[in-house]
Scaffold this motif. Structure first.
Motif, PDB file in Angstrom:
ATOM      1  N   LYS A  43      -5.324   8.667  21.618  1.00 38.76           N
ATOM      2  CA  LYS A  43      -6.371   7.724  21.234  1.00 38.76           C
ATOM      3  C   LYS A  43      -6.338   7.575  19.718  1.00 38.76           C
ATOM      4  N   MET A  44      -6.144   6.357  19.266  1.00 40.16           N
ATOM      5  CA  MET A  44      -6.059   6.098  17.832  1.00 40.16           C
ATOM      6  C   MET A  44      -7.273   5.298  17.386  1.00 40.16           C
ATOM      7  N   SER A  45      -7.896   5.770  16.331  1.00 44.77           N
ATOM      8  CA  SER A  45      -9.048   5.064  15.765  1.00 44.77           C
ATOM      9  C   SER A  45      -8.897   5.026  14.252  1.00 44.77           C
ATOM     10  N   SER A  46      -9.591   4.108  13.637  1.00 49.76           N
ATOM     11  CA  SER A  46      -9.533   3.971  12.173  1.00 49.76           C
ATOM     12  C   SER A  46      -8.089   3.915  11.680  1.00 49.76           C
ATOM     13  N   ILE A  47      -7.305   3.043  12.298  1.00 47.98           N
ATOM     14  CA  ILE A  47      -5.881   2.935  11.955  1.00 47.98           C
ATOM     15  C   ILE A  47      -5.735   2.430  10.517  1.00 47.98           C
ATOM     16  N   PRO A  48      -4.976   3.141   9.682  1.00 49.73           N
ATOM     17  CA  PRO A  48      -4.839   2.728   8.282  1.00 49.73           C
ATOM     18  C   PRO A  48      -3.727   1.699   8.069  1.00 49.73           C
ATOM     19  N   PHE A  49      -4.008   0.743   7.209  1.00 53.43           N
ATOM     20  CA  PHE A  49      -3.024  -0.235   6.764  1.00 53.43           C
ATOM     21  C   PHE A  49      -3.112  -0.308   5.238  1.00 53.43           C
ATOM     22  N   SER A  50      -2.015  -0.658   4.608  1.00 51.43           N
ATOM     23  CA  SER A  50      -2.016  -0.644   3.142  1.00 51.43           C
ATOM     24  C   SER A  50      -1.370  -1.890   2.561  1.00 51.43           C
ATOM     25  N   LEU A  51      -1.682  -2.109   1.299  1.00 54.74           N
ATOM     26  CA  LEU A  51      -1.045  -3.177   0.529  1.00 54.74           C
ATOM     27  C   LEU A  51      -0.868  -2.683  -0.900  1.00 54.74           C
ATOM     28  N   THR A  52       0.355  -2.766  -1.382  1.00 54.23           N
ATOM     29  CA  THR A  52       0.649  -2.404  -2.767  1.00 54.23           C
ATOM     30  C   THR A  52       0.681  -3.668  -3.616  1.00 54.23           C
ATOM     31  N   CYS A  53       0.039  -3.602  -4.765  1.00 57.00           N
ATOM     32  CA  CYS A  53      -0.007  -4.740  -5.684  1.00 57.00           C
ATOM     33  C   CYS A  53       0.496  -4.313  -7.059  1.00 57.00           C
ATOM     34  N   ILE A  54       1.060  -5.258  -7.770  1.00 57.14           N
ATOM     35  CA  ILE A  54       1.438  -5.047  -9.169  1.00 57.14           C
ATOM     36  C   ILE A  54       0.357  -5.656 -10.050  1.00 57.14           C
ATOM     37  N   LEU A  55      -0.053  -4.901 -11.052  1.00 55.52           N
ATOM     38  CA  LEU A  55      -0.981  -5.409 -12.060  1.00 55.52           C
ATOM     39  C   LEU A  55      -0.178  -5.671 -13.331  1.00 55.52           C
ATOM     40  N   HIS A  56      -0.154  -6.919 -13.754  1.00 52.87           N
ATOM     41  CA  HIS A  56       0.597  -7.272 -14.962  1.00 52.87           C
ATOM     42  C   HIS A  56      -0.187  -8.319 -15.736  1.00 52.87           C
ATOM     43  N   LYS A  57      -0.693  -7.903 -16.892  1.00 51.68           N
ATOM     44  CA  LYS A  57      -1.545  -8.774 -17.713  1.00 51.68           C
ATOM     45  C   LYS A  57      -2.709  -9.259 -16.850  1.00 51.68           C
ATOM     46  N   ASP A  58      -2.845 -10.568 -16.688  1.00 50.92           N
ATOM     47  CA  ASP A  58      -3.943 -11.097 -15.869  1.00 50.92           C
ATOM     48  C   ASP A  58      -3.490 -11.435 -14.452  1.00 50.92           C
ATOM     49  N   TYR A  59      -2.300 -10.993 -14.092  1.00 45.66           N
ATOM     50  CA  TYR A  59      -1.736 -11.355 -12.795  1.00 45.66           C
ATOM     51  C   TYR A  59      -1.795 -10.181 -11.824  1.00 45.66           C
ATOM     52  N   ILE A  60      -1.946 -10.520 -10.538  1.00 45.08           N
ATOM     53  CA  ILE A  60      -1.869  -9.536  -9.454  1.00 45.08           C
ATOM     54  C   ILE A  60      -0.845 -10.044  -8.450  1.00 45.08           C
ATOM     55  N   LEU A  61       0.190  -9.244  -8.221  1.00 44.71           N
ATOM     56  CA  LEU A  61       1.260  -9.626  -7.300  1.00 44.71           C
ATOM     57  C   LEU A  61       1.208  -8.717  -6.076  1.00 44.71           C
ATOM     58  N   ALA A  62       0.997  -9.298  -4.920  1.00 42.38           N
ATOM     59  CA  ALA A  62       0.936  -8.522  -3.683  1.00 42.38           C
ATOM     60  C   ALA A  62       2.336  -8.284  -3.133  1.00 42.38           C
ATOM     61  N   ASP A  63       2.518  -7.120  -2.522  1.00 40.32           N
ATOM     62  CA  ASP A  63       3.766  -6.773  -1.838  1.00 40.32           C
ATOM     63  C   ASP A  63       4.986  -7.023  -2.726  1.00 40.32           C
ATOM     64  N   PRO A  64       5.156  -6.241  -3.780  1.00 44.34           N
ATOM     65  CA  PRO A  64       6.257  -6.475  -4.718  1.00 44.34           C
ATOM     66  C   PRO A  64       7.623  -6.094  -4.157  1.00 44.34           C
ATOM     67  N   THR A  65       8.643  -6.765  -4.651  1.00 46.04           N
ATOM     68  CA  THR A  65      10.022  -6.397  -4.342  1.00 46.04           C
ATOM     69  C   THR A  65      10.438  -5.262  -5.277  1.00 46.04           C
ATOM     70  N   ALA A  66      11.602  -4.682  -5.007  1.00 38.23           N
ATOM     71  CA  ALA A  66      12.103  -3.608  -5.864  1.00 38.23           C
ATOM     72  C   ALA A  66      12.353  -4.120  -7.282  1.00 38.23           C
ATOM     73  N   GLU A  67      12.817  -5.349  -7.402  1.00 44.12           N
ATOM     74  CA  GLU A  67      13.058  -5.928  -8.724  1.00 44.12           C
ATOM     75  C   GLU A  67      11.753  -6.051  -9.500  1.00 44.12           C
ATOM     76  N   GLU A  68      10.722  -6.535  -8.842  1.00 42.13           N
ATOM     77  CA  GLU A  68       9.422  -6.678  -9.505  1.00 42.13           C
ATOM     78  C   GLU A  68       8.863  -5.318  -9.902  1.00 42.13           C
TER      79      GLU A  68
END
Length: 299
Positions: free
Chosen positions: A211-236
């Motif tokens: 029985k699985m409850s409270s399943i976790p999900f995540s999102l990694t973002c890059i913070l750069h100056k005034d920008y927020i980039l979701a799900d960055p590539t390795a290059e980013e």
């Protein structure tokens, strides 16, 4: 005339590629100023995500997860163990994250990648703190037998957002998990039974799925100056070094925040924006996971 145009296009592509290699940050910032990324995504959009359950036939539970080119294979193997005296009615979960040399040119044979230990620890902390799995559900006979779940996650292609993809593969593998049938032998020991016929009454015939409850999900973002980039590539990630990973459960409740250093400060407004992006991402990932489970049931 056509040959001249083709040569001009090729020359232009070479110039862009050279500029990208020589001045990677300026190249990306030019795109950011127009609210677009080199792969044509908007700043807050995640890459295409694919999930396949049952990818490893020999495992008790398994899944293949892809976010963009980043690819993870998760496999779970169940073994009967004797529970500890401190927790006689609980089982255990052991989590290992592997980065073989095939996943990235930055990983060298014979030398474990430093990031592998970080991701492994982060996965363990997230899975246990989220309450996704109640360890008491892994108990077979209190004080005598319980399940040890060995979760191994292999990175097959490392192109950014490693933790997000690894966590998704782990969640999917546990969703696919089918616990083996066990019974008591003549000596009173719990043993795995390949078939119920000819064996004693199974101990766990009604406990084949967790029985699985409270399943976790995540999102990694890059913070750069005034920008927020979701799900960055390795290059980013290699160019803009400030990462913030938000983990929410399936009810969009905050599980954890993870910021491994970086040159930019994560102000409250930026954190709130990242959480908002993660809420959107959780809805998408829940839909993908539900679809993968439905396809598995049909098959």
């Amino acid at each position: 005339m056509g040959a001249v145009n083709d040569f001009g296009d090729l020359s232009s592509e070479m110039e862009v590629d050279a500029f990208r290699r020589l001045f990677p940050l300026r190249f990306h910032e030019r795109h950011l100023s127009e609210s677009i990324r080199p792969d044509a995504r908007s700043l807050g959009k995640a890459r295409e995500t694919i999930l396949e359950l049952g990818a490893v036939a020999s495992a008790d539970g398994s899944a293949l997860a892809k976010i963009g080119f980043t690819t993870m294979m998760a496999a779970i193997k169940m073994e009967v163990m004797t529970p500890t005296t401190e927790s006689p009615d609980e089982g255990c979960i052991a989590i290992e994250f592997h980065m073989p040399p095939i996943c990235s040119p930055l990983v060298r044979p014979g030398r474990p990648a430093e990031v592998a230990a970080v991701v492994s620890k982060q996965l363990s902390d997230t899975i246990f703190s989220s309450g996704m799995i109640n360890l008491k559900d892994l108990c077979l006979v209190s004080g005598k037998a319980a399940w040890m779940a060995y979760l191994d996650i292999y990175c097959l292609d490392a192109d950014g957002a490693l933790f997000d993809t690894a966590l998704l593969s782990a969640v999917a593998a546990f969703s696919h998990l089918k616990i083996p049938v066990v019974s008591l032998n003549d000596d009173g020991r719990v043993v795995v039974s390949e078939a119920i016929e000819g064996q004693n009454e199974p101990v766990n015939k009604d406990k084949r799925k967790l029985k699985m409850s409270s399943i976790p999900f995540s999102l990694t973002c890059i913070l750069h100056k005034d920008y927020i980039l979701a799900d960055p590539t390795a290059e980013e990630e290699s160019i803009m070094d400030t990462l913030l990973t938000v983990v929410l459960d399936s009810s969009c409740q905050l599980v954890s925040l993870f910021k491994p250093g970086g040159t930019f400060v994560a102000y409250n407004s930026a954190i709130q924006d990242c959480i908002a992006l993660t809420r959107q991402r959780v809805k998408e990932l829940k839909r993908i996971l539900t679809g993968a489970i439905s396809e598995m049931e049909v098959d």
